[in-house]
Design an enzyme around this catalytic site. Structure first.
Site, PDB file in Angstrom:
ATOM      1  N   ASP A   1       0.840  -1.309   0.109  1.00  0.00           N
ATOM      2  CA  ASP A   1       0.090  -0.069  -0.095  1.00  0.00           C
ATOM      3  C   ASP A   1       0.808   1.237  -0.021  1.00  0.00           C
ATOM      4  O   ASP A   1       1.553   1.404   0.909  1.00  0.00           O
ATOM      5  CB  ASP A   1      -1.014   0.030   1.158  1.00  0.00           C
ATOM      6  CG  ASP A   1      -1.950  -1.059   1.013  1.00  0.00           C
ATOM      7  OD1 ASP A   1      -2.546  -1.398   0.014  1.00  0.00           O
ATOM      8  OD2 ASP A   1      -2.686  -1.411   2.013  1.00  0.00           O
TER       9      ASP A   1
ATOM     10  N   HIS B   1      -0.530  -1.170  -4.696  1.00  0.00           N
ATOM     11  CA  HIS B   1      -1.566  -0.582  -4.772  1.00  0.00           C
ATOM     12  C   HIS B   1      -1.210   0.816  -4.452  1.00  0.00           C
ATOM     13  O   HIS B   1      -0.913   1.262  -3.181  1.00  0.00           O
ATOM     14  CB  HIS B   1      -2.362  -1.182  -3.550  1.00  0.00           C
ATOM     15  CG  HIS B   1      -3.725  -0.479  -3.436  1.00  0.00           C
ATOM     16  ND1 HIS B   1      -4.472  -0.668  -2.169  1.00  0.00           N
ATOM     17  CD2 HIS B   1      -4.450   0.520  -4.205  1.00  0.00           C
ATOM     18  CE1 HIS B   1      -5.654   0.082  -2.182  1.00  0.00           C
ATOM     19  NE2 HIS B   1      -5.567   0.850  -3.107  1.00  0.00           N
TER      20      HIS B   1
ATOM     21  N   GLY C   1      -6.480   4.048   3.703  1.00  0.00           N
ATOM     22  CA  GLY C   1      -5.653   4.961   4.528  1.00  0.00           C
ATOM     23  C   GLY C   1      -5.084   4.530   5.789  1.00  0.00           C
ATOM     24  O   GLY C   1      -4.073   4.791   6.449  1.00  0.00           O
TER      25      GLY C   1
ATOM     26  N   ASP D   1      -9.916  -5.798   0.095  1.00  0.00           N
ATOM     27  CA  ASP D   1      -8.795  -5.261   1.064  1.00  0.00           C
ATOM     28  C   ASP D   1      -9.510  -4.363   2.267  1.00  0.00           C
ATOM     29  O   ASP D   1     -10.382  -3.588   1.875  1.00  0.00           O
ATOM     30  CB  ASP D   1      -7.798  -4.481   0.465  1.00  0.00           C
ATOM     31  CG  ASP D   1      -6.718  -4.033   1.238  1.00  0.00           C
ATOM     32  OD1 ASP D   1      -6.615  -4.367   2.384  1.00  0.00           O
ATOM     33  OD2 ASP D   1      -5.939  -3.418   0.817  1.00  0.00           O
TER      34      ASP D   1
ATOM     35  N   GLY E   1     -10.306  -5.384   6.681  1.00  0.00           N
ATOM     36  CA  GLY E   1     -11.131  -6.225   7.536  1.00  0.00           C
ATOM     37  C   GLY E   1     -11.352  -7.704   7.337  1.00  0.00           C
ATOM     38  O   GLY E   1     -12.169  -8.114   7.735  1.00  0.00           O
TER      39      GLY E   1
ATOM     40  N   GLY F   1      -4.178  -7.735   6.081  1.00  0.00           N
ATOM     41  CA  GLY F   1      -2.870  -7.282   6.697  1.00  0.00           C
ATOM     42  C   GLY F   1      -2.925  -7.210   8.214  1.00  0.00           C
ATOM     43  O   GLY F   1      -2.020  -8.179   8.736  1.00  0.00           O
TER      44      GLY F   1
END
Length: 194
Positions: free
Chosen positions: A13, A44, A120, A153, A155, A175
């Site tokens: 990210d 990403h 974010g 992507d 949760g 993640g």
């Protein structure tokens, strides 16, 4: 650990503090990771004007370049440029962006990433409406007769992953659930076995 795991890809990210309210890392980190990671890189870009970095991303050996629909004024051109640079092209949609926005480009992209949290920050709660978005996107892809992958992507964990896969997701990004686990390799394995 990632190299030893059953993970298929490594999702990176990149955040610029403008498109999203956070800053993560840039090309020096991507380059360092590319030298030690044996998994294909899914980069990403949560940034403004990602098209400026296509060639540089390709030179680092990224397998997939992932750009936000909301950040690309000329999305079709950007997708073409990503392909011309030798990478697969993915388009990301924020939670409030409907999948119908991709109707005229779905055959040109290799993957669509649906954000199931607001982009974010890691560790956010899964947005339940993502399941409905996945189903609508799966229908659109099937009707178009394309092989476009669906990635989610945000949760993604033991509870949400099976529901997402059942709805039609091909690629799960996880993640916090993986990296905060006491045994990340087993956690990855459990997600792979869904």
């Amino acid at each position: 650990m990632i190299n030893k795991s059953e993970a298929d890809w490594l999702h990176l990210d990149v955040m610029d503090g403008e498109f999203v309210p956070n800053i993560s890392f840039g090309f020096p980190i991507i380059e360092a990771v590319s030298k030690i990671c044996k998994k294909p890189l899914d980069v990403h870009f949560m940034i403004m004007h990602p098209e400026k970095y296509i060639e540089r991303t390709a030179k680092l050996g990224a397998m997939m370049m992932n750009v936000h629909y909301e950040a690309c004024t000329h999305l079709h051109r950007t997708i073409q440029q990503i392909h011309n640079a030798g990478m697969k092209a993915a388009v990301t949609l924020n939670p409030a962006t409907p999948v119908s926005m991709l109707e005229d480009i779905i055959g040109d992209v290799d993957m669509v990433l649906l954000m199931s949290v607001n982009p974010g920050f890691g560790g956010q709660t899964f947005i339940e409406n993502t399941i409905n978005k996945v189903k609508r996107l799966r229908k659109m892809i099937d009707e178009a007769g394309t092989n476009t992958l669906i990635e989610v992507d945000g949760g993604v964990n033991a509870k949400t992953a099976p529901i997402l896969v059942k709805a039609g997701v091909n690629v799960l990004v996880s993640g916090s659930y993986v990296f905060k686990s006491s045994d990340p390799i087993s956690t990855i394995k459990s997600l792979k076995n869904i």
